[in-house]
Scaffold this active site. Structure first.
Site, PDB file in Angstrom:
ATOM      1  N   ASN A 165     -17.267 -12.253   5.638  1.00 34.40           N
ATOM      2  CA  ASN A 165     -17.127 -12.922   4.336  1.00 34.40           C
ATOM      3  C   ASN A 165     -17.558 -12.025   3.168  1.00 34.40           C
ATOM      4  O   ASN A 165     -18.553 -12.310   2.488  1.00 34.40           O
ATOM      5  CB  ASN A 165     -17.942 -14.211   4.355  1.00 34.40           C
ATOM      6  N   ASP A 258     -13.400 -20.764   6.691  1.00 29.16           N
ATOM      7  CA  ASP A 258     -14.541 -21.517   7.250  1.00 29.16           C
ATOM      8  C   ASP A 258     -14.054 -22.530   8.288  1.00 29.16           C
ATOM      9  O   ASP A 258     -14.671 -22.706   9.349  1.00 29.16           O
ATOM     10  CB  ASP A 258     -15.285 -22.289   6.149  1.00 29.16           C
TER      11      ASP A 258
HETATM   12  P1  ADP Z   1     -10.256 -16.698   4.034  1.00 31.78           P
HETATM   13  O1  ADP Z   1     -10.202 -18.138   3.637  1.00 31.78           O
HETATM   14  O2  ADP Z   1     -11.535 -16.333   4.695  1.00 31.78           O
HETATM   15  O3  ADP Z   1      -9.836 -15.748   2.950  1.00 31.78           O
HETATM   16  P2  ADP Z   1      -7.618 -16.373   5.261  1.00 31.78           P
HETATM   17  O4  ADP Z   1      -6.956 -16.484   3.925  1.00 31.78           O
HETATM   18  O5  ADP Z   1      -7.297 -15.170   6.066  1.00 31.78           O
HETATM   19  O6  ADP Z   1      -9.204 -16.508   5.219  1.00 31.78           O
HETATM   20  O7  ADP Z   1      -7.213 -17.679   6.064  1.00 31.78           O
HETATM   21  C1  ADP Z   1      -7.862 -18.032   7.263  1.00 31.78           C
HETATM   22  C2  ADP Z   1      -6.859 -18.658   8.201  1.00 31.78           C
HETATM   23  O8  ADP Z   1      -6.321 -19.850   7.591  1.00 31.78           O
HETATM   24  C3  ADP Z   1      -5.638 -17.791   8.502  1.00 31.78           C
HETATM   25  O9  ADP Z   1      -5.847 -16.856   9.545  1.00 31.78           O
HETATM   26  C4  ADP Z   1      -4.615 -18.848   8.866  1.00 31.78           C
HETATM   27  O10 ADP Z   1      -4.787 -19.288  10.188  1.00 31.78           O
HETATM   28  C5  ADP Z   1      -4.958 -19.989   7.899  1.00 31.78           C
HETATM   29  N1  ADP Z   1      -4.159 -19.855   6.671  1.00 31.78           N
HETATM   30  C6  ADP Z   1      -4.574 -19.430   5.457  1.00 31.78           C
HETATM   31  N2  ADP Z   1      -3.547 -19.436   4.567  1.00 31.78           N
HETATM   32  C7  ADP Z   1      -2.454 -19.875   5.246  1.00 31.78           C
HETATM   33  C8  ADP Z   1      -1.077 -20.136   4.904  1.00 31.78           C
HETATM   34  N3  ADP Z   1      -0.619 -19.927   3.659  1.00 31.78           N
HETATM   35  N4  ADP Z   1      -0.263 -20.594   5.869  1.00 31.78           N
HETATM   36  C9  ADP Z   1      -0.707 -20.833   7.114  1.00 31.78           C
HETATM   37  N5  ADP Z   1      -1.981 -20.617   7.513  1.00 31.78           N
HETATM   38  C10 ADP Z   1      -2.850 -20.145   6.597  1.00 31.78           C
END
Ligand code: ADP
Length: 299
Positions: A165, A258
């Site tokens: 994070n 999270d």
């Molecule tokens: P963070 O919230 O820590 O920045 P991410 O953006 O990589 O993490 O998102 C975490 C997980 O949430 C992804 O690996 C995916 O499984 C899901 N996710 C996030 N955004 C999308 C999206 N636009 N479509 C589908 N799944 C998503």
């Protein structure tokens, strides 16, 4: 029966309402969000504790009541009467959310002051879950103390689950952040980074590069989250790509990572194979980002 201890900072959230100038008070924070979802997913035979430090004031008491009402174990939470909890305000500027924080003196910054308390918290834990934000808010000597306690837990067979994070604003400089994150990944058993942040601060070319960097540092299992794109996993030498769940319309990506971590960890605790656990994480995250707010009730 397992016991998971989530360690970090929960804050008061002031979120805008439909009435200009009026805010709704709530509670949120990366490790608490994960603990909250984990509690909702796991059966009552599994214990989920939240460990932090709170103040002795009314706001702290309300936070404690919220954590308890969520079903989280709160028995080890430390009380510091000379401090209070951190707070953030969400402002809407032409539909764009911006965040302002007041957390510099929060009680949570003192959570790792005492070795005996850390040993008591982690005694007999099966899983310890924490993040780069947990580390960032601690003074350097307390970070080392927390790491030592986690190393002792790992030596007893506990799983050390770490989401880097990356939040450079909470660190004194980006190099300190990189050094501390890598030193902590080296003592962890499961690392759960998000590729976009990692690419920015570690210059990883793709999710595989992120996974291999943490695996080379010593983490046996690395799950690289990747927004709407394919995730990459490394698990004791086995590598694989995984598709996220399909999402028709993204409403609010708060707590995507999270909630993914909670869905993943609940599956791991339930004894499911890694690919199932990744898909459980992706399923939960996809539901969470189709609703507003960090904590979305699942029916
Ligand atoms: P963070 O919230 O820590 O920045 P991410 O953006 O990589 O993490 O998102 C975490 C997980 O949430 C992804 O690996 C995916 O499984 C899901 N996710 C996030 N955004 C999308 C999206 N636009 N479509 C589908 N799944 C998503």
């Amino acid at each position: 029966m397992t016991r998971t201890v989530c360690i970090g900072e929960c804050m008061i959230e002031m979120a805008p309402t439909d009435i200009t100038g009026q805010f709704q008070m709530g509670f949120a924070g990366d490790t608490m969000n994960t603990a909250w979802y984990l509690r909702g997913l796991l059966g009552a035979e599994h214990q989920v504790d939240y460990f932090t430090a709170l103040g002795g004031d009314s706001a702290s008491r309300q936070m404690l009541a919220f954590l308890r009402a969520a079903g989280l174990g709160v028995d080890h939470i430390v009380q510091r009467d000379d401090r209070s909890v951190g707070l953030y305000v969400i402002q809407l500027d032409n539909g764009e959310r911006s965040f302002s924080y007041w957390r510099g003196q929060s009680a949570a910054r003192t959570l790792a002051q005492d070795k005996t308390v850390l040993e008591a918290v982690l005694k007999d834990a099966d899983y310890a879950y924490f993040s780069g934000i947990t580390l960032a808010i601690l003074p350097p000597e307390d970070r080392a103390r927390l790491r030592d306690a986690l190393v002792a837990l790992r030596a007893q067979g506990g799983q050390i689950v770490f989401d880097p994070n990356l939040r450079p604003a909470l660190w004194s400089d980006p190099q300190e952040m990189r050094d501390e994150i890598m030193a902590t990944a080296a003592i962890s058993t499961i690392v759960l980074p998000s590729h976009e942040d990692e690419a920015t601060w570690f210059e990883d070319g793709d999710p595989e590069a992120t996974a291999m960097r943490y695996a080379t540092a010593g983490a046996p299992t690395v799950i690289v989250k990747n927004g709407a794109d394919a995730m990459f996993t490394y698990d004791c030498g086995q590598m694989a790509w995984h598709d996220p769940a399909t999402v028709k319309s993204v409403v609010d990506t708060t707590a995507a990572g999270d909630s993914f971590n909670a869905g993943f960890l609940a599956s791991v605790i339930g004894g499911e194979p890694l690919s199932e656990a990744v898909s459980s994480g992706a399923q939960l995250a996809s539901k969470v980002i189709q609703s507003r707010g960090a904590l979305v009730e699942m029916s």
